[in-house]
Design a protein around this motif. Structure first.
Motif, mmCIF file in Angstrom:
data_model
loop_
_atom_site.group_PDB
_atom_site.id
_atom_site.type_symbol
_atom_site.label_atom_id
_atom_site.label_comp_id
_atom_site.label_asym_id
_atom_site.label_seq_id
_atom_site.Cartn_x
_atom_site.Cartn_y
_atom_site.Cartn_z
ATOM 1 N N ASP A 31 48.851 31.788 60.922
ATOM 2 C CA ASP A 31 47.735 31.593 59.992
ATOM 3 C C ASP A 31 47.983 32.326 58.680
ATOM 4 O O ASP A 31 47.767 31.781 57.602
ATOM 5 N N GLU A 32 48.412 33.566 58.782
ATOM 6 C CA GLU A 32 48.687 34.350 57.575
ATOM 7 C C GLU A 32 49.828 33.728 56.782
ATOM 8 O O GLU A 32 49.785 33.695 55.552
ATOM 9 N N LEU A 49 44.134 34.874 48.420
ATOM 10 C CA LEU A 49 44.117 35.434 49.781
ATOM 11 C C LEU A 49 42.708 35.864 50.187
ATOM 12 O O LEU A 49 42.245 35.554 51.291
ATOM 13 N N ARG A 53 40.534 34.115 53.213
ATOM 14 C CA ARG A 53 40.110 34.974 54.326
ATOM 15 C C ARG A 53 38.596 35.050 54.441
ATOM 16 O O ARG A 53 38.055 35.168 55.535
ATOM 17 N N GLN A 54 37.922 34.965 53.319
ATOM 18 C CA GLN A 54 36.466 35.055 53.327
ATOM 19 C C GLN A 54 35.814 33.761 53.812
ATOM 20 O O GLN A 54 34.807 33.802 54.512
ATOM 21 N N HIS A 59 40.264 31.820 63.497
ATOM 22 C CA HIS A 59 41.628 31.389 63.809
ATOM 23 C C HIS A 59 41.596 30.449 65.000
ATOM 24 O O HIS A 59 40.686 30.509 65.805
ATOM 25 N N TYR A 61 44.098 28.558 62.088
ATOM 26 C CA TYR A 61 43.841 27.748 60.908
ATOM 27 C C TYR A 61 44.550 26.409 61.071
ATOM 28 O O TYR A 61 45.741 26.354 61.330
#
Length: 179
Positions: A31-32, A49, A53-54, A59, A61
């Protein structure tokens, strides 16, 4: 006999937990990597980023969900910027400034329309239509920036930079969807 069964059971639970932890860790890494790959291609990496993330759901993604999130955020920013421009146009004292804001008004109106088309295309899995709509979006943002030039305000400048990044995030995410 009970001791062997209990030992075996605890060992099985332990191995299962390790496997689940490793799988979850791998999902987080993937995901990252997904959002980092997108964000490294826009002007403001940190903004990208933080935004993903917000606003992304939990997860793992899914590339389509990343795409949907980026388009929806872009539409949200476009509506906010458009509202600000309409207000600024109404408050402008001279005709030149009003005309320049009118260009931005039209540009953001077209941007909103294309983003709405993009959302519909994504829902219908019409990836050709999605690509067609998104490809037009950067021009509408830059048309407003170019029209205002030196007359831009800090708020419009910041809004259009963020808008450009979020549009870019949408376009980059679109490439990730398997056609």
């Amino acid at each position: 006999m009970t001791y062997i069964f209990t030992s075996y059971f605890y060992l099985l639970v332990f191995v299962t937990n390790i496997f689940n932890f490793q799988t979850s860790f791998c999902d987080l890494e993937a995901d990252e990597a997904l959002i980092t790959d997108i964000c490294e291609q826009v002007q403001d990496l940190t903004f990208c980023l933080i935004t993903f993330r917000q606003f992304l759901p939990t997860h793992p993604y899914d590339p389509e969900e990343v795409m949907r999130t980026a388009i929806c955020l872009s539409l949200q920013y476009a509506n906010y910027n458009h509202d600000f421009i309409i207000k600024a146009k109404a408050e402008a004292k001279d005709r030149l400034t009003q005309d320049l804001y009118a260009i931005c008004d039209t540009s953001y109106g077209l941007l909103i329309s294309e983003l709405q088309d993009s959302i519909q295309s994504l829902a219908n899995k019409d990836y050709s239509g999605l690509e067609n709509s998104l490809s037009k979006c950067p021009r509408f943002v830059s048309d407003c920036q170019n029209a205002l030039g030196d007359m831009t305000t800090p708020q419009i400048l910041d809004g259009s930079k963020k808008q450009a990044d979020i549009v870019s995030m949408s376009i980059i995410a679109e490439v990730l969807i398997q056609k």
